[in-house]
Write an enzyme that holds these catalytic residues in place. Structure first.
Site, PDB file in Angstrom:
ATOM      1  CG  MET A  26      35.459  68.976  33.148  1.00 55.61           C
ATOM      2  SD  MET A  26      34.101  70.072  32.708  1.00 55.61           S
ATOM      3  CE  MET A  26      33.585  70.633  34.303  1.00 55.61           C
ATOM      4  CG  HIS A  30      39.195  68.091  44.175  1.00 51.40           C
ATOM      5  ND1 HIS A  30      38.710  66.829  44.432  1.00 51.40           N
ATOM      6  CD2 HIS A  30      38.289  68.672  43.352  1.00 51.40           C
ATOM      7  CE1 HIS A  30      37.550  66.665  43.840  1.00 51.40           C
ATOM      8  NE2 HIS A  30      37.276  67.756  43.157  1.00 51.40           N
ATOM      9  CG  HIS A  33      39.784  65.223  40.288  1.00 53.69           C
ATOM     10  ND1 HIS A  33      39.676  66.512  40.753  1.00 53.69           N
ATOM     11  CD2 HIS A  33      38.795  65.078  39.365  1.00 53.69           C
ATOM     12  CE1 HIS A  33      38.674  67.132  40.137  1.00 53.69           C
ATOM     13  NE2 HIS A  33      38.120  66.277  39.303  1.00 53.69           N
ATOM     14  CD  GLN A 154      29.626  63.344  35.165  1.00 50.25           C
ATOM     15  OE1 GLN A 154      29.494  64.445  34.663  1.00 50.25           O
ATOM     16  NE2 GLN A 154      30.712  63.008  35.849  1.00 50.25           N
TER      17      GLN A 154
HETATM   18  O1  PAF Z   1      32.724  65.083  35.980  1.00 48.90           O
HETATM   19  C1  PAF Z   1      33.393  65.802  35.206  1.00 48.90           C
HETATM   20  O2  PAF Z   1      34.444  66.335  35.557  1.00 48.90           O
HETATM   21  C2  PAF Z   1      32.875  66.027  33.791  1.00 48.90           C
HETATM   22  O3  PAF Z   1      31.491  66.063  33.752  1.00 48.90           O
HETATM   23  C3  PAF Z   1      33.426  65.002  32.788  1.00 48.90           C
HETATM   24  C4  PAF Z   1      32.950  63.594  33.100  1.00 48.90           C
HETATM   25  C5  PAF Z   1      34.943  65.039  32.772  1.00 48.90           C
HETATM   26  C6  PAF Z   1      32.923  65.336  31.373  1.00 48.90           C
HETATM   27  O4  PAF Z   1      33.329  66.608  30.983  1.00 48.90           O
END
Ligand code: PAF
Length: 282
Positions: A26, A30, A33, A154
């Site tokens: 999103m 940082h 990522h 997730q």
């Molecule tokens: O983890 C995230 O940044 C979000 O949940 C994702 C997987 C990009 C989905 O919007």
């Protein structure tokens, strides 16, 4: 790095590759990522990232409008990691009509822990990830998608989705990147004041401590679990946090552990107005 704003551009560009390695984000990137991108790079023949702040996974009172949008900075960071393609659609591209068809994950997995405190969150995540997967992997025989273990639940939801829909995608989970004091890196850490930032490490400390205590229980764990979790919650409460949950679960399906199960300790708590989540495998 090619920046694709539309599905058509993205698909056209990816046609010539066989195995995209994909990191959905999103934005507000940082080091965590960047670690995902670094690990994803050798796994495919083209490295693709996406930036899309997904309205569907925010509750009305959450920070969708104020979620940090730092596009230029993000692009520089993506380039530094050798990202080949960035998919950065606007809302009208990904949701041209209200998204009435949704991916509904199994409530046994999605309505507990985060899902209990953020109803609908995993439906929003699964729906957008399915759309992003069809955008990136359409027409591909195979691909790989990389997610952080920081969002442990997730990752599990996405793994189940991929398995249940038989998507030809390998899902890779990457260990959580942490600041030197142990705080899990997160875009939302940027909301913390200096005092809160100093305090924030106590979430991971509480999880670690709870994990050690759980291991020390041995066969008594099922009987003592509730008490240990309550103590960990009280520890954070005393320090001024508002904990949502601190739970010891089995890694397999995030249900209450039985003797001998591999464990993960998950927690979410608010510090001031900032909600942090973390987890530790023990
Ligand atoms: O983890 C995230 O940044 C979000 O949940 C994702 C997987 C990009 C989905 O919007």
């Amino acid at each position: 790095m090619l920046i694709a704003r539309t599905l058509a551009e993205l698909r056209q560009h990816l046609q010539r590759f066989n195995r995209p390695a994909f990191v959905p984000t999103m934005g507000n990137l940082h080091q965590g990522h960047l670690d995902l991108l670094r690990q994803a790079k050798p796994l495919g023949d083209v490295l693709v990232a996406s930036i899309f702040v997904n309205r569907l996974q925010f509750l009305p009172h959450e920070d969708f409008d104020s979620y940090p949008r730092t596009f230029e900075d993000d692009c520089a960071k993506l380039r530094s990691q050798g990202c080949d393609v960035l998919f950065a659609p606007d809302e009208a591209e990904l949701y041209p009509q209200p998204q009435t068809f949704k991916v509904q994950p199994d409530p046994a997995l999605a309505d507990i822990l985060e899902g209990q405190f953020r109803p609908g969150f995993f439906t929003g995540v699964s729906t957008v990830v399915m759309k992003l997967f069809t955008a990136v992997f359409a027409g591909q025989a195979q691909g790989v998608a990389v997610f952080g273990k920081k969002d442990y639940q997730q990752l599990m939801v996405i793994r189940h989705m991929v398995r249940q829909f038989a998507l030809p995608i390998e899902v890779v989970g990457v260990d959580t990147s942490r600041a030197p004091d142990g705080l899990a890196l997160s875009s939302r850490n940027g909301y913390l004041s200096a005092n809160e930032r100093a305090e924030a490490v106590h979430l991971s400390m509480a999880l670690r401590q709870l994990g050690q205590e759980a291991l020390a229980c041995g066969t008594e764990l099922p009987n003592l679990l509730k008490q240990l979790e309550a103590q960990a919650i009280e520890y954070l409460r005393q320090r001024g946090w508002q904990p949502d949950y601190l739970c010891v679960r089995r890694r397999l399906d995030l249900q209450a552990p039985l003797v001998g199960d591999a464990l993960v300790v998950l927690g979410a708590a608010k510090l001031g107005t900032t909600r942090l989540i973390d987890n530790i495998e023990v």
